[in-house]
Design a protein around this motif. Structure first.
Motif, PDB file in Angstrom:
ATOM      1  N   GLY A  94       0.814  -1.201   0.000  1.00 55.48           N
ATOM      2  CA  GLY A  94       0.000   0.000   0.000  1.00 55.48           C
ATOM      3  C   GLY A  94       0.854   1.260   0.000  1.00 55.48           C
ATOM      4  N   TYR A  95       0.247   2.375  -0.424  1.00 56.00           N
ATOM      5  CA  TYR A  95       0.970   3.644  -0.382  1.00 56.00           C
ATOM      6  C   TYR A  95      -0.015   4.794  -0.172  1.00 56.00           C
ATOM      7  N   PRO A  96       0.412   5.856   0.519  1.00 50.03           N
ATOM      8  CA  PRO A  96      -0.480   6.977   0.830  1.00 50.03           C
ATOM      9  C   PRO A  96      -0.514   8.022  -0.280  1.00 50.03           C
ATOM     10  N   VAL A  97      -1.681   8.636  -0.472  1.00 47.55           N
ATOM     11  CA  VAL A  97      -1.843   9.742  -1.426  1.00 47.55           C
ATOM     12  C   VAL A  97      -2.657  10.825  -0.728  1.00 47.55           C
ATOM     13  N   ALA A  98      -2.091  12.029  -0.662  1.00 44.64           N
ATOM     14  CA  ALA A  98      -2.740  13.139   0.051  1.00 44.64           C
ATOM     15  C   ALA A  98      -3.663  13.924  -0.870  1.00 44.64           C
ATOM     16  N   SER A  99      -4.735  14.463  -0.296  1.00 46.17           N
ATOM     17  CA  SER A  99      -5.658  15.352  -0.991  1.00 46.17           C
ATOM     18  C   SER A  99      -5.970  16.517  -0.062  1.00 46.17           C
ATOM     19  N   THR A 100      -6.327  17.670  -0.625  1.00 48.63           N
ATOM     20  CA  THR A 100      -6.544  18.886   0.163  1.00 48.63           C
ATOM     21  C   THR A 100      -7.953  19.410  -0.047  1.00 48.63           C
ATOM     22  N   CYS A 101      -8.590  19.785   1.037  1.00 44.26           N
ATOM     23  CA  CYS A 101      -9.924  20.391   0.971  1.00 44.26           C
ATOM     24  C   CYS A 101      -9.803  21.806   0.432  1.00 44.26           C
ATOM     25  N   LYS A 102     -10.559  22.102  -0.638  1.00 46.73           N
ATOM     26  CA  LYS A 102     -10.538  23.435  -1.239  1.00 46.73           C
ATOM     27  C   LYS A 102     -11.960  23.942  -1.380  1.00 46.73           C
ATOM     28  N   ASP A 103     -12.365  24.785  -0.440  1.00 46.65           N
ATOM     29  CA  ASP A 103     -13.657  25.457  -0.470  1.00 46.65           C
ATOM     30  C   ASP A 103     -14.805  24.476  -0.749  1.00 46.65           C
ATOM     31  N   GLY A 104     -14.894  23.448   0.056  1.00 45.04           N
ATOM     32  CA  GLY A 104     -16.008  22.512  -0.036  1.00 45.04           C
ATOM     33  C   GLY A 104     -15.766  21.322  -0.934  1.00 45.04           C
ATOM     34  N   THR A 105     -14.618  21.255  -1.584  1.00 47.52           N
ATOM     35  CA  THR A 105     -14.323  20.149  -2.497  1.00 47.52           C
ATOM     36  C   THR A 105     -13.070  19.411  -2.041  1.00 47.52           C
ATOM     37  N   LEU A 106     -13.215  18.080  -1.845  1.00 44.23           N
ATOM     38  CA  LEU A 106     -12.084  17.235  -1.477  1.00 44.23           C
ATOM     39  C   LEU A 106     -11.947  16.154  -2.544  1.00 44.23           C
ATOM     40  N   PRO A 107     -11.010  16.289  -3.489  1.00 44.58           N
ATOM     41  CA  PRO A 107     -10.856  15.293  -4.556  1.00 44.58           C
ATOM     42  C   PRO A 107     -10.433  13.933  -3.993  1.00 44.58           C
ATOM     43  N   ILE A 108     -10.996  12.871  -4.559  1.00 36.54           N
ATOM     44  CA  ILE A 108     -10.608  11.502  -4.201  1.00 36.54           C
ATOM     45  C   ILE A 108      -9.542  11.047  -5.191  1.00 36.54           C
ATOM     46  N   PRO A 109      -8.385  10.563  -4.739  1.00 35.04           N
ATOM     47  CA  PRO A 109      -7.344  10.118  -5.677  1.00 35.04           C
ATOM     48  C   PRO A 109      -7.866   9.033  -6.624  1.00 35.04           C
ATOM     49  N   ASP A 110      -7.471   9.072  -7.883  1.00 37.23           N
ATOM     50  CA  ASP A 110      -7.879   8.081  -8.882  1.00 37.23           C
ATOM     51  C   ASP A 110      -7.499   6.662  -8.468  1.00 37.23           C
ATOM     52  N   CYS A 111      -6.368   6.536  -7.764  1.00 31.44           N
ATOM     53  CA  CYS A 111      -5.879   5.194  -7.432  1.00 31.44           C
ATOM     54  C   CYS A 111      -6.660   4.546  -6.293  1.00 31.44           C
ATOM     55  N   PHE A 112      -7.472   5.338  -5.582  1.00 33.32           N
ATOM     56  CA  PHE A 112      -8.196   4.782  -4.439  1.00 33.32           C
ATOM     57  C   PHE A 112      -9.379   3.941  -4.916  1.00 33.32           C
ATOM     58  N   GLU A 113      -9.469   2.715  -4.412  1.00 34.88           N
ATOM     59  CA  GLU A 113     -10.574   1.822  -4.732  1.00 34.88           C
ATOM     60  C   GLU A 113     -11.321   1.492  -3.442  1.00 34.88           C
ATOM     61  N   GLU A 114     -12.548   1.945  -3.390  1.00 35.81           N
ATOM     62  CA  GLU A 114     -13.332   1.690  -2.189  1.00 35.81           C
ATOM     63  C   GLU A 114     -13.697   0.206  -2.110  1.00 35.81           C
ATOM     64  N   PRO A 115     -13.432  -0.460  -0.984  1.00 34.54           N
ATOM     65  CA  PRO A 115     -13.715  -1.893  -0.891  1.00 34.54           C
ATOM     66  C   PRO A 115     -15.220  -2.177  -0.835  1.00 34.54           C
ATOM     67  N   GLY A 116     -15.579  -3.394  -1.255  1.00 34.97           N
ATOM     68  CA  GLY A 116     -16.972  -3.801  -1.166  1.00 34.97           C
ATOM     69  C   GLY A 116     -17.362  -4.068   0.288  1.00 34.97           C
ATOM     70  N   LYS A 117     -18.672  -4.245   0.507  1.00 33.25           N
ATOM     71  CA  LYS A 117     -19.166  -4.428   1.867  1.00 33.25           C
ATOM     72  C   LYS A 117     -18.594  -5.676   2.533  1.00 33.25           C
ATOM     73  N   LEU A 118     -18.542  -6.834   1.790  1.00 31.59           N
ATOM     74  CA  LEU A 118     -18.045  -8.076   2.370  1.00 31.59           C
ATOM     75  C   LEU A 118     -16.563  -7.982   2.681  1.00 31.59           C
ATOM     76  N   GLU A 119     -15.783  -7.466   1.734  1.00 29.00           N
ATOM     77  CA  GLU A 119     -14.335  -7.336   1.938  1.00 29.00           C
ATOM     78  C   GLU A 119     -14.058  -6.419   3.131  1.00 29.00           C
ATOM     79  N   TYR A 120     -14.816  -5.334   3.213  1.00 35.48           N
ATOM     80  CA  TYR A 120     -14.612  -4.364   4.294  1.00 35.48           C
ATOM     81  C   TYR A 120     -14.972  -4.972   5.655  1.00 35.48           C
ATOM     82  N   ALA A 121     -16.003  -5.810   5.655  1.00 34.06           N
ATOM     83  CA  ALA A 121     -16.469  -6.388   6.923  1.00 34.06           C
ATOM     84  C   ALA A 121     -15.656  -7.607   7.327  1.00 34.06           C
ATOM     85  N   LEU A 122     -15.280  -8.465   6.328  1.00 37.11           N
ATOM     86  CA  LEU A 122     -14.649  -9.746   6.664  1.00 37.11           C
ATOM     87  C   LEU A 122     -13.126  -9.735   6.537  1.00 37.11           C
ATOM     88  N   LYS A 123     -12.593  -8.898   5.645  1.00 37.67           N
ATOM     89  CA  LYS A 123     -11.138  -8.909   5.427  1.00 37.67           C
ATOM     90  C   LYS A 123     -10.555  -7.499   5.535  1.00 37.67           C
TER      91      LYS A 123
END
Length: 367
Positions: A312-341
């Motif tokens: 894994g590796y960290p990627v920083a993002s900055t809040c700019k007047d109500g907008t916080l960009p999500i890095p392209d490389c970030f993949e949100e895990p599914g519900k099962l993966e998040y809960a079980l693994k």
């Protein structure tokens, strides 16, 4: 009987011409730059010798300071290895930054001098490198243009940026015009200008600013419903969780307008449902970020997966007047993966030794 005598005479003249012109001579010897040619002739007889020397302002680059050459029977000159180099003048140290790294200039070089606008030259505007390695003139001085003292406005005064001595000011010196309250000057600043003149004094006049308008997501801390006089001030503040950007204090200006008002920048929501972030010196599961709020200018670190290395590796993002960009490389895990693994997520596995090159970020995802 006349024709044979005529032919014989013509043959004799041809023979005589051939005899006279058959003797070879040498032309002017070939010379390289810097050799003194003031004493050289155009034609030399066979056997004549010439002593070559370096001219004034030049030095021999060989151990021999002179070289003798001779005109040969073939009409050529014997070889010479005399080479002359120009004497050098040291470039004055104050001028070396302008000389592209050079510290010397060759004989006959010319330095041309100019002064910036607002300055008068004292000395020669050029200098030549002489034969003895010195300059014909020292670098000149550039003296600031002198201006008379400025006049104060009627019903006002002048406040100089720096103390003034004598009866003159110099180019670049500035001052502020001030009027007796509650009047304001038509313009506030003056100076000694490049042409030797000074700014004319302004007119003192009545000026007021209207009741100030509010700012989005903020308010004036002290404001009375009335016009405000020249140089009166008031302060702005932002609503809770909004960050003020700019000068909090504004002032009524001589134009009848307020100085630039500040802005209130909005907070951001971290737009993911599942995952772990690093925020405010803490590593948090997104569910533990309560309330889900990041202030303008604050940083949030997301964790991405390097699939090739399995780390894994960290990627920083900055809040700019109500907008916080999500890095392209970030993949949100599914519900099962998040809960079980959860320990298999990029935020929980071993961190990479080095992060991949930065990638673009995308707009925040809907919560």
């Amino acid at each position: 009987m006349m024709a044979p005598s005529w032919v014989f005479l013509l043959l004799c003249q041809v023979a005589l011409f051939t005899t006279v012109t058959s003797k070879r001579v040498c032309g002017r010897p070939p010379i390289t730059g810097g050799i003194d040619e003031s004493t050289l002739k155009r034609v030399y007889e066979v056997g004549e010798e010439v002593t070559l020397t370096c001219g004034q302002g030049y030095l021999p680059s060989t151990t021999s300071t002179t070289q003798r050459i001779a005109c040969t029977a073939e009409g050529t000159w014997t070889q010479s290895n005399l080479a002359c180099s120009p004497k050098m003048c040291p470039i004055p140290r104050p001028l070396q930054p302008l000389a592209m790294g050079k510290t010397e200039a060759p004989f006959k070089s010319v330095l041309n001098f100019t002064c910036d606008d607002g300055y008068v030259m004292q000395g020669a505007n050029e200098s030549r490198c002489l034969h003895d390695g010195t300059w014909s003139n020292p670098p000149p001085l550039c003296k600031a243009v002198s201006c008379p003292l400025p006049k104060s406005p009627t019903n006002g005064r002048i406040v100089h940026d720096k103390p003034i001595t004598g009866t003159n000011t110099i180019y670049g010196q500035s001052w502020t015009y001030d009027c007796n309250p509650p009047k304001a000057p038509s313009y506030e600043r003056g100076s000694c200008m490049a042409d030797g003149s000074v700014t004319e004094p302004p007119v003192c006049r009545d000026v007021s600013c209207p009741f100030p308008e509010g700012i989005l997501n903020g308010f004036a801390t002290i404001a009375v419903m009335r016009p405000h006089a020249y140089k009166e001030k008031l302060k702005y503040a932002c609503n809770n969780h909004y960050v003020l950007e700019g000068e909090a204090e504004v002032q009524c200006q001589n134009t009848g307008n307020w100085s630039t008002k500040p802005f209130c920048r909005a907070p951001c929501t971290v737009g993911i449902k599942r995952g772990r972030i690093f925020y405010n010196t803490k590593k948090l599961w997104i569910a533990d970020l309560k309330p889900n709020r990041v202030l303008h200018g604050e940083h949030v670190v997301f964790y991405c997966l390097n699939k090739a290395e399995g780390c894994g590796y960290p990627v920083a993002s900055t809040c700019k007047d109500g907008t916080l960009p999500i890095p392209d490389c970030f993949e949100e895990p599914g519900k099962l993966e998040y809960a079980l693994k959860p320990k298999s997520l990029p935020s929980e596995i071993e961190m990479c030794a080095a992060s991949p090159p930065a990638r673009s970020t995308q707009p925040p995802r809907p919560a």
